[in-house]
Design a protein around this motif. Sequence first.
Motif, PDB file in Angstrom:
ATOM      1  N   MET A   1      50.014  70.210 -17.781  1.00  0.00           N
ATOM      2  CA  MET A   1      49.205  70.640 -18.902  1.00  0.00           C
ATOM      3  C   MET A   1      49.863  71.827 -19.580  1.00  0.00           C
ATOM      4  O   MET A   1      50.919  72.277 -19.143  1.00  0.00           O
ATOM      5  CB  MET A   1      47.806  70.968 -18.414  1.00  0.00           C
ATOM      6  CG  MET A   1      47.150  69.764 -17.760  1.00  0.00           C
ATOM      7  SD  MET A   1      45.463  70.063 -17.253  1.00  0.00           S
ATOM      8  CE  MET A   1      45.180  68.601 -16.285  1.00  0.00           C
ATOM      9  N   SER A   2      49.271  72.359 -20.645  1.00  0.00           N
ATOM     10  CA  SER A   2      49.915  73.370 -21.462  1.00  0.00           C
ATOM     11  C   SER A   2      50.393  74.535 -20.608  1.00  0.00           C
ATOM     12  O   SER A   2      49.596  75.294 -20.066  1.00  0.00           O
ATOM     13  CB  SER A   2      48.950  73.892 -22.536  1.00  0.00           C
ATOM     14  OG  SER A   2      48.581  72.878 -23.409  1.00  0.00           O
ATOM     15  N   GLY A   3      51.734  74.665 -20.495  1.00  0.00           N
ATOM     16  CA  GLY A   3      52.289  75.783 -19.782  1.00  0.00           C
ATOM     17  C   GLY A   3      51.889  75.845 -18.311  1.00  0.00           C
ATOM     18  O   GLY A   3      52.093  76.850 -17.645  1.00  0.00           O
ATOM     19  N   GLY A   4      51.287  74.767 -17.780  1.00  0.00           N
ATOM     20  CA  GLY A   4      50.855  74.767 -16.399  1.00  0.00           C
ATOM     21  C   GLY A   4      49.677  75.675 -16.132  1.00  0.00           C
ATOM     22  O   GLY A   4      49.380  76.007 -14.988  1.00  0.00           O
ATOM     23  N   ARG A   5      48.990  76.101 -17.174  1.00  0.00           N
ATOM     24  CA  ARG A   5      47.919  77.083 -17.016  1.00  0.00           C
ATOM     25  C   ARG A   5      46.618  76.453 -16.556  1.00  0.00           C
ATOM     26  O   ARG A   5      45.755  77.127 -16.029  1.00  0.00           O
ATOM     27  CB  ARG A   5      47.699  77.818 -18.339  1.00  0.00           C
ATOM     28  CG  ARG A   5      48.858  78.708 -18.727  1.00  0.00           C
ATOM     29  CD  ARG A   5      48.772  79.101 -20.176  1.00  0.00           C
ATOM     30  NE  ARG A   5      47.488  79.728 -20.485  1.00  0.00           N
ATOM     31  CZ  ARG A   5      47.059  79.919 -21.734  1.00  0.00           C
ATOM     32  NH1 ARG A   5      47.792  79.518 -22.759  1.00  0.00           N
ATOM     33  NH2 ARG A   5      45.910  80.509 -21.955  1.00  0.00           N
ATOM     34  N   GLU A  21      39.705  58.211 -10.301  1.00  0.00           N
ATOM     35  CA  GLU A  21      40.915  58.429  -9.535  1.00  0.00           C
ATOM     36  C   GLU A  21      41.584  59.712 -10.030  1.00  0.00           C
ATOM     37  O   GLU A  21      41.448  60.074 -11.200  1.00  0.00           O
ATOM     38  CB  GLU A  21      41.864  57.238  -9.703  1.00  0.00           C
ATOM     39  CG  GLU A  21      41.364  55.946  -9.067  1.00  0.00           C
ATOM     40  CD  GLU A  21      41.198  56.079  -7.557  1.00  0.00           C
ATOM     41  OE1 GLU A  21      42.061  56.721  -6.920  1.00  0.00           O
ATOM     42  OE2 GLU A  21      40.201  55.554  -7.027  1.00  0.00           O
ATOM     43  N   PRO A  22      42.310  60.434  -9.164  1.00  0.00           N
ATOM     44  CA  PRO A  22      42.880  61.726  -9.557  1.00  0.00           C
ATOM     45  C   PRO A  22      43.677  61.702 -10.854  1.00  0.00           C
ATOM     46  O   PRO A  22      43.528  62.607 -11.683  1.00  0.00           O
ATOM     47  CB  PRO A  22      43.749  62.091  -8.355  1.00  0.00           C
ATOM     48  CG  PRO A  22      43.068  61.444  -7.192  1.00  0.00           C
ATOM     49  CD  PRO A  22      42.546  60.136  -7.727  1.00  0.00           C
ATOM     50  N   ASP A  23      44.516  60.704 -11.067  1.00  0.00           N
ATOM     51  CA  ASP A  23      45.314  60.659 -12.300  1.00  0.00           C
ATOM     52  C   ASP A  23      44.429  60.502 -13.523  1.00  0.00           C
ATOM     53  O   ASP A  23      44.680  61.113 -14.567  1.00  0.00           O
ATOM     54  CB  ASP A  23      46.332  59.517 -12.238  1.00  0.00           C
ATOM     55  CG  ASP A  23      47.509  59.822 -11.320  1.00  0.00           C
ATOM     56  OD1 ASP A  23      47.640  60.997 -10.902  1.00  0.00           O
ATOM     57  OD2 ASP A  23      48.280  58.891 -11.007  1.00  0.00           O
ATOM     58  N   ALA A  24      43.389  59.689 -13.408  1.00  0.00           N
ATOM     59  CA  ALA A  24      42.474  59.501 -14.532  1.00  0.00           C
ATOM     60  C   ALA A  24      41.693  60.777 -14.805  1.00  0.00           C
ATOM     61  O   ALA A  24      41.495  61.169 -15.962  1.00  0.00           O
ATOM     62  CB  ALA A  24      41.517  58.334 -14.244  1.00  0.00           C
ATOM     63  N   ALA A  25      41.259  61.455 -13.743  1.00  0.00           N
ATOM     64  CA  ALA A  25      40.527  62.711 -13.918  1.00  0.00           C
ATOM     65  C   ALA A  25      41.419  63.759 -14.560  1.00  0.00           C
ATOM     66  O   ALA A  25      40.989  64.508 -15.447  1.00  0.00           O
ATOM     67  CB  ALA A  25      40.002  63.204 -12.571  1.00  0.00           C
ATOM     68  N   ARG A  26      42.673  63.830 -14.138  1.00  0.00           N
ATOM     69  CA  ARG A  26      43.598  64.793 -14.731  1.00  0.00           C
ATOM     70  C   ARG A  26      43.792  64.514 -16.219  1.00  0.00           C
ATOM     71  O   ARG A  26      43.931  65.453 -17.020  1.00  0.00           O
ATOM     72  CB  ARG A  26      44.932  64.769 -13.991  1.00  0.00           C
ATOM     73  CG  ARG A  26      44.950  65.613 -12.724  1.00  0.00           C
ATOM     74  CD  ARG A  26      46.352  65.765 -12.179  1.00  0.00           C
ATOM     75  NE  ARG A  26      46.844  64.525 -11.587  1.00  0.00           N
ATOM     76  CZ  ARG A  26      46.671  64.199 -10.301  1.00  0.00           C
ATOM     77  NH1 ARG A  26      46.014  65.023  -9.499  1.00  0.00           N
ATOM     78  NH2 ARG A  26      47.146  63.073  -9.835  1.00  0.00           N
ATOM     79  N   ALA A  31      43.154  66.244 -21.830  1.00  0.00           N
ATOM     80  CA  ALA A  31      42.693  66.101 -23.217  1.00  0.00           C
ATOM     81  C   ALA A  31      41.809  67.280 -23.615  1.00  0.00           C
ATOM     82  O   ALA A  31      41.913  67.801 -24.732  1.00  0.00           O
ATOM     83  CB  ALA A  31      41.933  64.783 -23.385  1.00  0.00           C
ATOM     84  N   ILE A  32      40.964  67.729 -22.706  1.00  0.00           N
ATOM     85  CA  ILE A  32      40.084  68.866 -22.997  1.00  0.00           C
ATOM     86  C   ILE A  32      40.897  70.135 -23.235  1.00  0.00           C
ATOM     87  O   ILE A  32      40.701  70.843 -24.224  1.00  0.00           O
ATOM     88  CB  ILE A  32      39.076  69.072 -21.850  1.00  0.00           C
ATOM     89  CG1 ILE A  32      38.081  67.903 -21.801  1.00  0.00           C
ATOM     90  CG2 ILE A  32      38.345  70.409 -22.001  1.00  0.00           C
ATOM     91  CD1 ILE A  32      37.205  67.886 -20.561  1.00  0.00           C
ATOM     92  N   PHE A  33      41.826  70.415 -22.331  1.00  0.00           N
ATOM     93  CA  PHE A  33      42.555  71.680 -22.404  1.00  0.00           C
ATOM     94  C   PHE A  33      43.636  71.687 -23.484  1.00  0.00           C
ATOM     95  O   PHE A  33      44.008  72.758 -23.980  1.00  0.00           O
ATOM     96  CB  PHE A  33      43.174  72.020 -21.048  1.00  0.00           C
ATOM     97  CG  PHE A  33      42.164  72.394 -20.000  1.00  0.00           C
ATOM     98  CD1 PHE A  33      41.202  73.349 -20.255  1.00  0.00           C
ATOM     99  CD2 PHE A  33      42.176  71.785 -18.756  1.00  0.00           C
ATOM    100  CE1 PHE A  33      40.266  73.702 -19.297  1.00  0.00           C
ATOM    101  CE2 PHE A  33      41.246  72.130 -17.778  1.00  0.00           C
ATOM    102  CZ  PHE A  33      40.289  73.097 -18.050  1.00  0.00           C
ATOM    103  N   GLN A 152      33.321  65.753 -31.055  1.00  0.00           N
ATOM    104  CA  GLN A 152      34.132  66.121 -29.900  1.00  0.00           C
ATOM    105  C   GLN A 152      34.707  64.883 -29.223  1.00  0.00           C
ATOM    106  O   GLN A 152      35.875  64.887 -28.805  1.00  0.00           O
ATOM    107  CB  GLN A 152      33.306  66.945 -28.916  1.00  0.00           C
ATOM    108  CG  GLN A 152      34.047  67.331 -27.636  1.00  0.00           C
ATOM    109  CD  GLN A 152      35.055  68.457 -27.810  1.00  0.00           C
ATOM    110  OE1 GLN A 152      35.614  68.631 -28.891  1.00  0.00           O
ATOM    111  NE2 GLN A 152      35.301  69.201 -26.753  1.00  0.00           N
ATOM    112  N   ASN A 153      33.921  63.818 -29.102  1.00  0.00           N
ATOM    113  CA  ASN A 153      34.447  62.573 -28.540  1.00  0.00           C
ATOM    114  C   ASN A 153      35.650  62.097 -29.337  1.00  0.00           C
ATOM    115  O   ASN A 153      36.684  61.711 -28.782  1.00  0.00           O
ATOM    116  CB  ASN A 153      33.365  61.489 -28.556  1.00  0.00           C
ATOM    117  CG  ASN A 153      32.524  61.468 -27.297  1.00  0.00           C
ATOM    118  OD1 ASN A 153      32.494  62.430 -26.543  1.00  0.00           O
ATOM    119  ND2 ASN A 153      31.829  60.363 -27.082  1.00  0.00           N
ATOM    120  N   LEU A 154      35.516  62.100 -30.657  1.00  0.00           N
ATOM    121  CA  LEU A 154      36.606  61.665 -31.526  1.00  0.00           C
ATOM    122  C   LEU A 154      37.832  62.557 -31.343  1.00  0.00           C
ATOM    123  O   LEU A 154      38.969  62.087 -31.282  1.00  0.00           O
ATOM    124  CB  LEU A 154      36.131  61.664 -32.979  1.00  0.00           C
ATOM    125  CG  LEU A 154      36.930  60.833 -33.996  1.00  0.00           C
ATOM    126  CD1 LEU A 154      36.064  60.520 -35.208  1.00  0.00           C
ATOM    127  CD2 LEU A 154      38.203  61.546 -34.453  1.00  0.00           C
TER     128      LEU A 154
END
Length: 240
Positions: A1-5, A21-26, A31-33, A152-154
């Motif tokens: 993710m951005s800069g690993g932050r 699953e972990p990859d899907a959750a990540r 997308a949020i971050f 926000q969904n969009l």
Amino acid sequence: MSGGRHRLVRGPDCTTDHAFEPDAARAVYRAIFERRDMRHFAGGTVPPDTLRRLLRAAHHAPSVGFMQPWRFVRVTDAALRQRLHEVVELERRRTARALGEREDEFMRLKVQGLLEAAEVLAVALTDGREKHVFGRRTLPQMDLASAACAIQNLWLAARAEGLGMGWVSLFEPADVAALLELPPGAEPIALLCLGPVHGFYAEPMLQQQRWASRQPLHELVHDNRWGQASDVFSVGECRS
């Protein structure tokens, strides 16, 4: 993710039978971050099937009383875009004057990409909203909250598709309503700039420009009553 932050850390107590699953959750957290309010666009186009996916994601937002108050107007006419741009520029100057000592600083900010984005979508609250009482009798503004969820969904779906999006709210609602020929009672709340970008900002643009900065989360979360620090931010845990 951005800069690993931003990292998704899930302990045994955080996992349920219903978790992704972990990859899907990540991917959801990414997308949020990494979502950004974009003002710089690279022209181009948004394929129709992609645009349909984004609008479908928006339409699957939660809404109070399942009222679904959002309406989208796709602006494809160049002359209409120009008129909307002029309305935004007028309000930009008015806002600058209202900011007093920060007027010049504000005028140096880029606040919209209506003329450069591949797509422009106006979002309005539908007419006839007064008939929806469920969940709105004491909080009538929940129609706006519901439409914001759709936006926000969009936005998150657009980021997952590699597209930038910016929310423009600098306009006089009556002027935009007239340009879009909205029916009486309908209310415009957003002009969304959408499309390819050269790159995403490493951090929110207004933070990059030192206009404002993200507040510490632990100062915004309370337990039981306003002002009482939350135990969720225990010693040794991240307080960002």
